[in-house]
Design an enzyme around this catalytic site. Structure first.
Site, PDB file in Angstrom:
ATOM      1  N   TRP A  63     -21.993  27.517 -31.590  1.00 17.30           N
ATOM      2  CA  TRP A  63     -20.662  26.941 -31.355  1.00 17.30           C
ATOM      3  C   TRP A  63     -20.080  26.453 -32.670  1.00 17.30           C
ATOM      4  CZ3 TRP A  63     -21.374  21.968 -27.767  1.00 17.30           C
ATOM      5  CH2 TRP A  63     -22.478  21.237 -28.207  1.00 17.30           C
ATOM      6  N   ASN A  64     -18.727  26.308 -32.655  1.00 22.41           N
ATOM      7  CA  ASN A  64     -17.996  25.987 -33.879  1.00 22.41           C
ATOM      8  C   ASN A  64     -17.109  24.769 -33.688  1.00 22.41           C
ATOM      9  OD1 ASN A  64     -18.849  28.445 -35.190  1.00 22.41           O
ATOM     10  ND2 ASN A  64     -17.331  29.522 -33.943  1.00 22.41           N
ATOM     11  N   HIS A  71       0.815  24.179 -34.414  1.00 19.71           N
ATOM     12  CA  HIS A  71       1.740  25.327 -34.518  1.00 19.71           C
ATOM     13  C   HIS A  71       1.164  26.361 -35.463  1.00 19.71           C
ATOM     14  CE1 HIS A  71       4.927  23.290 -32.209  1.00 19.71           C
ATOM     15  NE2 HIS A  71       4.175  22.262 -32.552  1.00 19.71           N
ATOM     16  N   HIS A  75       1.318  30.817 -30.880  1.00 18.68           N
ATOM     17  CA  HIS A  75       1.314  29.447 -30.364  1.00 18.68           C
ATOM     18  C   HIS A  75       2.549  29.144 -29.535  1.00 18.68           C
ATOM     19  CE1 HIS A  75       3.784  28.585 -33.993  1.00 18.68           C
ATOM     20  NE2 HIS A  75       4.292  27.602 -33.240  1.00 18.68           N
ATOM     21  N   ASP A  77       5.481  26.321 -28.348  1.00 14.96           N
ATOM     22  CA  ASP A  77       6.275  25.159 -28.762  1.00 14.96           C
ATOM     23  C   ASP A  77       6.724  24.418 -27.502  1.00 14.96           C
ATOM     24  OD1 ASP A  77       6.225  26.163 -31.398  1.00 14.96           O
ATOM     25  OD2 ASP A  77       8.316  26.799 -31.357  1.00 14.96           O
ATOM     26  N   HIS A  81       8.216  18.932 -29.362  1.00 11.96           N
ATOM     27  CA  HIS A  81       8.052  19.333 -30.772  1.00 11.96           C
ATOM     28  C   HIS A  81       9.293  18.960 -31.587  1.00 11.96           C
ATOM     29  CE1 HIS A  81       7.024  21.581 -34.289  1.00 11.96           C
ATOM     30  NE2 HIS A  81       7.791  22.612 -34.062  1.00 11.96           N
ATOM     31  N   HIS A 210      15.162  25.929 -32.490  1.00 14.15           N
ATOM     32  CA  HIS A 210      14.340  24.786 -32.090  1.00 14.15           C
ATOM     33  C   HIS A 210      15.226  23.657 -31.540  1.00 14.15           C
ATOM     34  CE1 HIS A 210      11.138  26.670 -34.482  1.00 14.15           C
ATOM     35  NE2 HIS A 210      10.288  25.845 -33.913  1.00 14.15           N
TER      36      HIS A 210
HETATM   37  C1  23J Z   1       8.188  22.591 -38.084  1.00 18.98           C
HETATM   38  C2  23J Z   1       9.345  22.644 -38.798  1.00 18.98           C
HETATM   39  C3  23J Z   1      10.114  23.774 -38.809  1.00 18.98           C
HETATM   40  C4  23J Z   1       9.707  24.853 -38.059  1.00 18.98           C
HETATM   41  C5  23J Z   1       8.545  24.837 -37.292  1.00 18.98           C
HETATM   42  C6  23J Z   1       7.783  23.698 -37.325  1.00 18.98           C
HETATM   43  C7  23J Z   1       8.125  25.995 -36.466  1.00 18.98           C
HETATM   44  O1  23J Z   1       8.602  27.075 -36.605  1.00 18.98           O
HETATM   45  C8  23J Z   1       7.155  25.835 -35.373  1.00 18.98           C
HETATM   46  O2  23J Z   1       6.049  26.357 -35.447  1.00 18.98           O
HETATM   47  O3  23J Z   1       7.521  25.237 -34.381  1.00 18.98           O
HETATM   48  S1  23J Z   1      10.706  26.306 -38.051  1.00 18.98           S
HETATM   49 MN    MN Z   2       5.836  26.095 -33.324  1.00 22.05          MN
END
Ligand code: 23J
Ligand code: MN
Length: 260
Positions: A63-64, A71, A75, A77, A81, A210
């Site tokens: 195991w690790n 992120h 992945h 979001d 976030h 986002h």
């Molecule tokens: C943090 C800041 C900017 C961005 C992101 C994260 C992501 O793309 C993310 O993985 O959610 S653009």
């Molecule tokens: Mn992300």
């Protein structure tokens, strides 16, 4: 939905009338991480450290220990976030109802546009054209932006960093608003490292996808692959993040069930 539906699902999978497509990239030390301007904190790369491997630390087991940012790689979001989603109900990995991890996929293919312009942005006009051909994007759909970007297996080509920052495709703010507000999608999925375009830090607002998606309680899926194995409509995507307490996102296995 009846018990027969599920029995038929398994029969169809067994008979090859449906197949499971893995939309996930491998997660490991070679996984590229997003590069933000140096004034911001960076996400670490993936490290995998052996706890034991059939040795004196554990004679019969392997195991690790894993270390990575939430992120990283393929992945999820969650709305929490982004600052626009911070006060929404059920906005984190552990509180989003599991029902919302499953939805029909609408795959918008812009591969040819991206081949000539790595900064290509999906517009409402492009969504209109897709809908004329394939029908209206339904409420609760995953909208997957097929760009061909996952063919960039070399990390430098994938990040596509220039002196003025990264260059990769994404969404025009108007398209994000249309999908989040007018179509009420579950969220959007992309082949690139994040759901905003590489240059989106310079947009107004910065990182519009986002800002808009998470402000509307919608999700993101980044670093997907094998979108070329999905039809424009007709597949179902299952994308369930780890149940990290208060988590803003998580690497995950994204699978699609689709006609062959
Ligand atoms: C943090 C800041 C900017 C961005 C992101 C994260 C992501 O793309 C993310 O993985 O959610 S653009
Ligand atoms: Mn992300």
């Amino acid at each position: 939905m009846t018990p027969t539906t599920l029995a038929t699902l398994i029969e169809d999978l067994n008979a090859g009338r449906l197949k499971v497509v893995d939309l996930t990239q491998p997660l490991g030390p070679a996984t590229p991480v997003i590069g933000l301007p140096p004034i911001f904190a960076a996400s670490p790369g993936v490290t995998i450290e052996v706890i034991s491997r059939y040795d004196d630390k554990g004679p019969a087991w392997y195991w690790n220990t894993l270390r990575f940012g939430e992120h990283t790689g393929t992945h999820f979001d969650a709305p929490v976030h982004w600052i626009t989603g911070r006060n929404l109900p059920d906005n984190a990995c552990d509180t989003i109802p599991a029902r919302r991890f499953v939805g029909p996929a609408c795959v918008i293919d812009v591969t040819r546009d991206v081949a000539v312009n790595p900064d290509f942005l999906l517009t409402p006009e492009r969504i209109d054209a897709w809908e004329i051909e394939h029908g209206r994007i339904g409420r609760g759909a995953w909208v997957l932006l097929r760009t061909g970007w996952s063919r960039r297996t070399d990390a430098a080509a994938f990040l596509n960093l220039a002196a003025d920052g990264p260059h990769s495709p994404g969404f025009d703010a108007r398209a994000s608003r249309m999908l989040a507000h007018d179509r009420d999608v579950l969220g959007v999925g992309v082949e690139t490292i994040g759901t905003d375009a590489g240059q989106a830090g310079t947009f107004d607002p910065p990182f519009p996808n986002h800002t808009i998606m998470h402000g509307a309680g919608k999700f993101g899926l980044a670093s997907l692959c094998n979108l070329d194995q999905l039809p424009a409509t007709g597949a179902v995507v299952i994308a369930a993040p780890l149940k990290i307490a208060g988590g803003s996102g998580s690497p995950l296995r994204v699978i699609a069930i689709t006609p062959p």
